[in-house]
Design a protein around this motif. Structure first.
Motif, mmCIF file in Angstrom:
data_model
loop_
_atom_site.group_PDB
_atom_site.id
_atom_site.type_symbol
_atom_site.label_atom_id
_atom_site.label_comp_id
_atom_site.label_asym_id
_atom_site.label_seq_id
_atom_site.Cartn_x
_atom_site.Cartn_y
_atom_site.Cartn_z
ATOM 1 N N GLY A 14 0.842 -1.202 0.000
ATOM 2 C CA GLY A 14 0.000 0.000 0.000
ATOM 3 C C GLY A 14 0.879 1.254 0.000
ATOM 4 O O GLY A 14 2.112 1.168 -0.108
ATOM 5 N N ILE A 15 0.254 2.399 0.135
ATOM 6 C CA ILE A 15 1.007 3.651 0.037
ATOM 7 C C ILE A 15 1.996 3.773 1.201
ATOM 8 O O ILE A 15 3.116 4.282 1.032
ATOM 9 C CB ILE A 15 0.047 4.869 -0.020
ATOM 10 C CG1 ILE A 15 -0.921 4.731 -1.214
ATOM 11 C CG2 ILE A 15 0.826 6.176 -0.102
ATOM 12 C CD1 ILE A 15 -0.258 4.568 -2.580
ATOM 13 N N ALA A 16 1.639 3.274 2.387
ATOM 14 C CA ALA A 16 2.574 3.332 3.524
ATOM 15 C C ALA A 16 3.798 2.460 3.248
ATOM 16 O O ALA A 16 4.947 2.886 3.472
ATOM 17 C CB ALA A 16 1.875 2.897 4.815
ATOM 18 N N GLU A 36 2.348 -8.319 -2.049
ATOM 19 C CA GLU A 36 1.534 -9.508 -2.337
ATOM 20 C C GLU A 36 1.121 -9.527 -3.809
ATOM 21 O O GLU A 36 0.582 -8.516 -4.309
ATOM 22 C CB GLU A 36 0.282 -9.445 -1.450
ATOM 23 C CG GLU A 36 -0.344 -10.756 -1.153
ATOM 24 C CD GLU A 36 -1.460 -10.606 -0.102
ATOM 25 O OE1 GLU A 36 -1.828 -9.477 0.268
ATOM 26 O OE2 GLU A 36 -1.952 -11.654 0.331
ATOM 27 N N LEU A 43 -5.613 -0.208 -0.253
ATOM 28 C CA LEU A 43 -6.997 0.274 -0.140
ATOM 29 C C LEU A 43 -7.359 1.335 -1.171
ATOM 30 O O LEU A 43 -8.522 1.496 -1.508
ATOM 31 C CB LEU A 43 -7.238 0.844 1.268
ATOM 32 C CG LEU A 43 -7.357 -0.166 2.409
ATOM 33 C CD1 LEU A 43 -7.317 0.545 3.749
ATOM 34 C CD2 LEU A 43 -8.648 -0.973 2.279
ATOM 35 N N VAL A 44 -6.366 2.094 -1.650
ATOM 36 C CA VAL A 44 -6.712 3.178 -2.593
ATOM 37 C C VAL A 44 -6.511 2.771 -4.057
ATOM 38 O O VAL A 44 -6.633 3.605 -4.952
ATOM 39 C CB VAL A 44 -5.936 4.487 -2.299
ATOM 40 C CG1 VAL A 44 -6.422 5.124 -1.026
ATOM 41 C CG2 VAL A 44 -4.444 4.264 -2.283
ATOM 42 N N ASP A 51 -8.443 12.299 -2.189
ATOM 43 C CA ASP A 51 -8.736 13.533 -1.480
ATOM 44 C C ASP A 51 -7.573 13.850 -0.542
ATOM 45 O O ASP A 51 -7.071 12.953 0.131
ATOM 46 C CB ASP A 51 -9.996 13.303 -0.630
ATOM 47 C CG ASP A 51 -10.972 14.428 -0.782
ATOM 48 O OD1 ASP A 51 -10.782 15.276 -1.662
ATOM 49 O OD2 ASP A 51 -11.940 14.453 0.002
ATOM 50 N N ILE A 84 3.906 -12.361 3.088
ATOM 51 C CA ILE A 84 4.701 -12.844 4.218
ATOM 52 C C ILE A 84 3.719 -13.322 5.286
ATOM 53 O O ILE A 84 2.778 -12.610 5.646
ATOM 54 C CB ILE A 84 5.617 -11.722 4.766
ATOM 55 C CG1 ILE A 84 6.707 -11.374 3.749
ATOM 56 C CG2 ILE A 84 6.236 -12.106 6.112
ATOM 57 C CD1 ILE A 84 7.684 -12.503 3.436
ATOM 58 N N THR A 111 1.034 -3.736 6.445
ATOM 59 C CA THR A 111 0.095 -4.644 5.780
ATOM 60 C C THR A 111 -1.343 -4.135 5.816
ATOM 61 O O THR A 111 -2.259 -4.824 5.346
ATOM 62 C CB THR A 111 0.181 -6.058 6.386
ATOM 63 O OG1 THR A 111 0.211 -5.947 7.812
ATOM 64 C CG2 THR A 111 1.444 -6.774 5.942
ATOM 65 N N GLY A 112 -1.556 -2.946 6.370
ATOM 66 C CA GLY A 112 -2.849 -2.280 6.212
ATOM 67 C C GLY A 112 -4.021 -3.017 6.808
ATOM 68 O O GLY A 112 -3.925 -3.682 7.848
ATOM 69 N N ALA A 113 -5.134 -2.907 6.117
ATOM 70 C CA ALA A 113 -6.375 -3.450 6.644
ATOM 71 C C ALA A 113 -7.285 -3.842 5.490
ATOM 72 O O ALA A 113 -7.103 -3.390 4.362
ATOM 73 C CB ALA A 113 -7.056 -2.394 7.512
ATOM 74 N N ALA A 276 -2.432 1.745 8.144
ATOM 75 C CA ALA A 276 -3.781 1.340 8.539
ATOM 76 C C ALA A 276 -3.844 0.139 9.471
ATOM 77 O O ALA A 276 -4.897 -0.144 10.034
ATOM 78 C CB ALA A 276 -4.604 1.060 7.285
ATOM 79 N N TYR A 281 -3.719 5.037 14.133
ATOM 80 C CA TYR A 281 -3.503 5.618 12.790
ATOM 81 C C TYR A 281 -4.625 6.610 12.495
ATOM 82 O O TYR A 281 -5.796 6.334 12.721
ATOM 83 C CB TYR A 281 -3.493 4.477 11.764
ATOM 84 C CG TYR A 281 -3.463 4.917 10.328
ATOM 85 C CD1 TYR A 281 -2.453 5.729 9.845
ATOM 86 C CD2 TYR A 281 -4.462 4.515 9.436
ATOM 87 C CE1 TYR A 281 -2.423 6.126 8.517
ATOM 88 C CE2 TYR A 281 -4.438 4.888 8.099
ATOM 89 C CZ TYR A 281 -3.410 5.703 7.653
ATOM 90 O OH TYR A 281 -3.385 6.095 6.337
ATOM 91 N N GLY A 283 -5.842 7.670 9.633
ATOM 92 C CA GLY A 283 -6.787 7.335 8.567
ATOM 93 C C GLY A 283 -6.539 8.044 7.239
ATOM 94 O O GLY A 283 -7.144 7.696 6.239
ATOM 95 N N LEU A 285 -4.057 9.227 4.026
ATOM 96 C CA LEU A 285 -2.836 8.797 3.336
ATOM 97 C C LEU A 285 -1.625 9.585 3.793
ATOM 98 O O LEU A 285 -0.549 9.033 3.990
ATOM 99 C CB LEU A 285 -3.000 9.036 1.831
ATOM 100 C CG LEU A 285 -3.784 7.990 1.059
ATOM 101 C CD1 LEU A 285 -3.944 8.460 -0.371
ATOM 102 C CD2 LEU A 285 -3.085 6.653 1.112
#
Ligand SMILES: Cc1cc2nc3c(=O)[nH]c(=O)nc-3n(C[C@H](O)[C@H](O)[C@H](O)COP(=O)(O)OP(=O)(O)OC[C@H]3O[C@@H](n4cnc5c(N)ncnc54)[C@H](O)[C@@H]3O)c2cc1C
Length: 305
Positions: A14-16, A36, A43-44, A51, A84, A111-113, A276, A281, A283, A285
Motif C-alpha cells: 500500500g502507500i505506507a 503480495e 486500499l486506494v 482527497d 509474508i 500490511t494495512g487493513a 492502517a 492511525y 486514517g 494517506l
C-alpha cells in the motif's frame, strides 16, 4: 531469491509500504519490499481521485502506487512479489511466506487493513452480484438506479458522493446518530435530495435472487424494520487489520490493531508497524506517509549501529 538477507524488509504494497521502502532506499541501505502478488496500491488502488493528497492536480490511487513503485525500482529496492505469513524476531529477523524465507536486520510492517463485511443473511451470497466494496469500480453499473451505502465514515461518504454521479438515489444507512466524516462530505450529502439518510439504523438482511433487490433496515431505537429497494449495496463499515503475520508477543488493541510506541516500533525490537494496521492511525494517506517516512529513517539509522 529466497534466503537473501537485507538491511530492511518492508512488508505490504500500500502507500505506507511504498513510502517506507522509498525512504529506506534514500537512506542508502539495502531494501526488500514484499508486495503480495506484485500488485501495489492497497486500499486506494481503485480510488480514481485521492482527497487531500498534496499534488498539482487530481491523482488516482493506482497512478500514485505505480509511480512510487517505479521510483523505488530506480532507487534499487528489491521487489519481492510475495505475501509474508510470519515474522520471527532476533538480531536478524526471519520473514517467511509461501514463496520462501528471507532475513532482514529491521522490518517495517505496513500490511494495512481489509474492508469490513456485513455479517447478515444474504450479504456473502450476493457479494459481487450487487454487494460491492468499490464505488469507483462498480458505480457506473447503477446509472439511474437506487443504491444503498452502509457506513458513516469518510470512506462511506466519499464513495456515496461518487455514486451520486450515477445513481438516482443513494440511501446511506449508518448505525450512529451523526457521521464520523469530514465536514465537507457531510454537507455535500446533507444538502442534496439524491442522498437519503438513515440514522441510528442497521442493515439486517440483503434481499435478492441472482442480484441485490433490496435491504432490510432496522431502526435501532424504535426496533422497527423496513425494506429499502435497491440494486446495489456498497459496504464501508470499518477496517479489519491485516496483522496475523505478527505473533502474540506484539501487542494489539481491542480491535486487533497493532500497538507501537511513538516511534512506530512494536513490542518486537526492530519491527516497526505503520499505516492502517496500526492502533491510533489517523486514517489519511498523508498520515500513513508520515509514519512510514519516520519509521524508515529510524530503521535505517539502526543499520549503521
Ligand atoms: C474507499 C476508500 C477511499 C479512501 N480514500 C482516501 C482518500 O481519498 N484520501 C486519503 O487520504 N485516504 C483515503 N482512504 C484511506 C486510505 O486508503 C488509507 O489510509 C491508506 O490506504 C492506508 O494505507 P496502508 O499502506 O497503511 O494500507 P493498505 O492500503 O491496506 O495496504 C496494505 C497492503 O499490504 C498488503 N498485505 C496485507 N497482508 C500482507 C501480507 N501478509 N504480506 C504482504 N502484503 C500484505 C495488502 O494486500 C495491501 O496491498 C480511503 C480508504 C478507503 C477504504
Amino acid at each position: 531469491m529466497s534466503g537473501t538477507s537485507f538491511d530492511i524488509a518492508v512488508i505490504g504494497g500500500g502507500i505506507a509500504g511504498l513510502t517506507a521502502a522509498h525512504h529506506a532506499a534514500l537512506a542508502g541501505v539495502s531494501v526488500a519490499h514484499f508486495v503480495e502478488d506484485g500488485l501495489p496500491g492497497g486500499l486506494v488502488m481503485n480510488v480514481g481521485a485521492l482527497d487531500g493528497w498534496p499534488a498539482a492536480g487530481p491523482v488516482g490511487g493506482a497512478e500514485l502506487a505505480a509511480g512510487l513503485l517505479a521510483q523505488n525500482e530506480e532507487l534499487g529496492v528489491t521487489l519481492v512479489p510475495s505475501r509474508i505469513d510470519t515474522v520471527a524476531g532476533g538480531a536478524l529477523k526471519t520473514l517467511s511466506g509461501p514463496d520462501g524465507a528471507w532475513r532482514a536486520r529491521q522490518v517495517i510492517v505496513a500490511t494495512g487493513a481489509a474492508l469490513g463485511t456485513l455479517d447478515v443473511p444474504g450479504a456473502a451470497r450476493l457479494a459481487g452480484r450487487g454487494v460491492s466494496h468499490c464505488a469507483w469500480c462498480d458505480g457506473g453499473l447503477y446509472r439511474d438506479a437506487e443504491v444503498v451505502v452502509a457506513g458513516g465514515g469518510d470512506a462511506a461518504l466519499s464513495e456515496a458522493i461518487h455514486l451520486g454521479q450515477f445513481a438516482r438515489a443513494v440511501t446511506i444507512v449508518t448505525r450512529g446518530e451523526t457521521f464520523r466524516a469530514r465536514r465537507r462530505y457531510v454537507s455535500q450529502v446533507a444538502g442534496d435530495e439524491r442522498f437519503r439518510l438513515r440514522w441510528a439504523s442497521e442493515i439486517v438482511e440483503v434481499l435478492g435472487g441472482d442480484g441485490v433487490e433490496g435491504v432490510r433496515v432496522r431502526d435501532r431505537e424504535a426496533g422497527s424494520e423496513e425494506v429499502v429497494a435497491c440494486r446495489g449495496l456498497f459496504v464501508f463499515v470499518g477496517l479489519v487489520p491485516n496483522a496475523g503475520l505478527l505473533g502474540p508477543e506484539v501487542a494489539r488493541d481491542a480491535s486487533g490493531f497493532v500497538v507501537t510506541d511513538a516511534a512506530f516500533e512494536t513490542a518486537l525490537p526492530g519491527v516497526f508497524a505503520v499505516g492502517a494496521m496500526r492502533a491510533g492511525y489517523g486514517g489519511r494517506l498523508t498520515q500513513g506517509v508520515a509514519e512510514a517516512t519516520s519509521a524508515a529513517e529510524r530503521a535505517a539509522a539502526r543499520c549503521d549501529d
